[in-house]
Enzyme design. Structure first.
Site, PDB file in Angstrom:
ATOM      1  N   CYS A  59       0.841  -1.202   0.000  1.00 31.43           N
ATOM      2  CA  CYS A  59       0.000   0.000   0.000  1.00 31.43           C
ATOM      3  C   CYS A  59       0.877   1.253   0.000  1.00 31.43           C
ATOM      4  O   CYS A  59       1.524   1.562  -0.996  1.00 31.43           O
ATOM      5  CB  CYS A  59      -0.971  -0.055   1.172  1.00 31.43           C
ATOM      6  SG  CYS A  59      -2.380   1.076   1.009  1.00 31.43           S
ATOM      7  N   HIS A  71      -3.469  -5.728   0.933  1.00 31.12           N
ATOM      8  CA  HIS A  71      -2.768  -6.023   2.188  1.00 31.12           C
ATOM      9  C   HIS A  71      -2.756  -7.525   2.478  1.00 31.12           C
ATOM     10  O   HIS A  71      -3.686  -8.047   3.102  1.00 31.12           O
ATOM     11  CB  HIS A  71      -3.465  -5.307   3.346  1.00 31.12           C
ATOM     12  CG  HIS A  71      -3.265  -3.834   3.364  1.00 31.12           C
ATOM     13  ND1 HIS A  71      -2.285  -3.217   4.106  1.00 31.12           N
ATOM     14  CD2 HIS A  71      -3.933  -2.834   2.726  1.00 31.12           C
ATOM     15  CE1 HIS A  71      -2.344  -1.908   3.936  1.00 31.12           C
ATOM     16  NE2 HIS A  71      -3.344  -1.641   3.101  1.00 31.12           N
ATOM     17  N   GLU A  86      -0.915  -8.979   4.702  1.00 33.96           N
ATOM     18  CA  GLU A  86      -0.745  -9.164   6.147  1.00 33.96           C
ATOM     19  C   GLU A  86      -2.072  -9.095   6.893  1.00 33.96           C
ATOM     20  O   GLU A  86      -2.166  -9.566   8.030  1.00 33.96           O
ATOM     21  CB  GLU A  86       0.243  -8.118   6.701  1.00 33.96           C
ATOM     22  CG  GLU A  86      -0.320  -6.732   6.964  1.00 33.96           C
ATOM     23  CD  GLU A  86      -0.533  -5.877   5.718  1.00 33.96           C
ATOM     24  OE1 GLU A  86      -0.807  -4.671   5.873  1.00 33.96           O
ATOM     25  OE2 GLU A  86      -0.425  -6.403   4.592  1.00 33.96           O
TER      26      GLU A  86
END
EC number: 6.3.5.3
Length: 227
Positions: A86, A194, A196
């Site tokens: 990002c 994302h 994660e």
């Protein structure tokens, strides 16, 4: 494999990334303050999402001048791994580790959602844990995630297989629906979604952890072949 996660003033996904590498994958991990420059001991650097320096001027425009980013550029030039997520992707384009730029989303809307992505190339260290053409779902949260590049750069990315992730349906105006690219050498990856945030079963999805597991497998192979 030892990970470093960069922390800028305004980062808000640094702990998320560290949780994946340290707690879920049991890899040595340390947070690296933006003024630090000694990362020689690290194998992989994560430049996380958030709002580095408040995203004043333009996303990533100030962070590119941070002392840590000079060290990250050198880290990448040595063939070590760098992942920008990002805001991290935006920063990697600003420092020239990845081509193109991230600009305001089509319709100028901030997009916060979970979106389907197509895995385009599984020959990369980052994507080898996936299958060709696999559709995964990852969260996105960005206002400047529209990938833009000139026609020559765009053609080179496609011809070289550097587009690793593509939005399954048009999302933010990104050319060719690009969601994530790597450099020509393959050791630097930038992506707007994302991974994660989709790595822990407690969050309802583990589609993102394959990216980190693929990297670990690549690192082990590299170590084995150089011993």
């Amino acid at each position: 494999m030892k990970f470093g996660v960069v922390v800028f003033p305004g980062s808000n996904c640094d702990r998320d990334a560290a949780y994946v590498t340290r707690d879920l994958l049991n890899q040595p991990t340390r947070l690296v303050w933006h003024q630090d420059t000694d990362i020689a001991d690290l194998d992989a650097i994560v430049v996380p999402g958030g709002f580095s320096y408040g995203d004043y001027l333009r996303c990533g425009a100030i962070a590119q001048f941070s002392p840590i980013m000079q060290a990250v550029v050198q880290h990448a030039q040595q063939g070590k791994f760098v992942l920008g997520i990002c805001n991290g992707f935006q920063i990697l384009t600003e420092v020239g580790l990845l081509p193109g730029a991230l600009v305001r989303n089509r319709d100028l809307h901030f997009i916060c959602d979970r979106v389907p992505l197509k895995v385009e190339n599984t020959q990369s260290p980052w994507t080898q844990a996936y299958t060709p053409g696999e559709i995964i779902t990852l969260p996105v949260a960005h206002g400047e995630g529209c990938y833009h590049a000139d026609a020559e750069t765009l053609a080179a990315l496609e011809d070289n297989g550097q587009v690793l992730f593509r939005y399954e349906t048009p999302l933010n105006g990104s050319l060719n629906n690009i969601a994530g690219i790597c450099n020509k050498q393959g050791n630097v990856l930038g992506m707007m979604p994302h991974p994660e945030r989709a790595a822990d079963p407690l969050l309802g999805s583990t589609d993102g952890i394959g990216l980190f597991r693929g990297l670990l497998a690549a690192a082990e192979t590299r170590l084995f072949t150089t011993v």
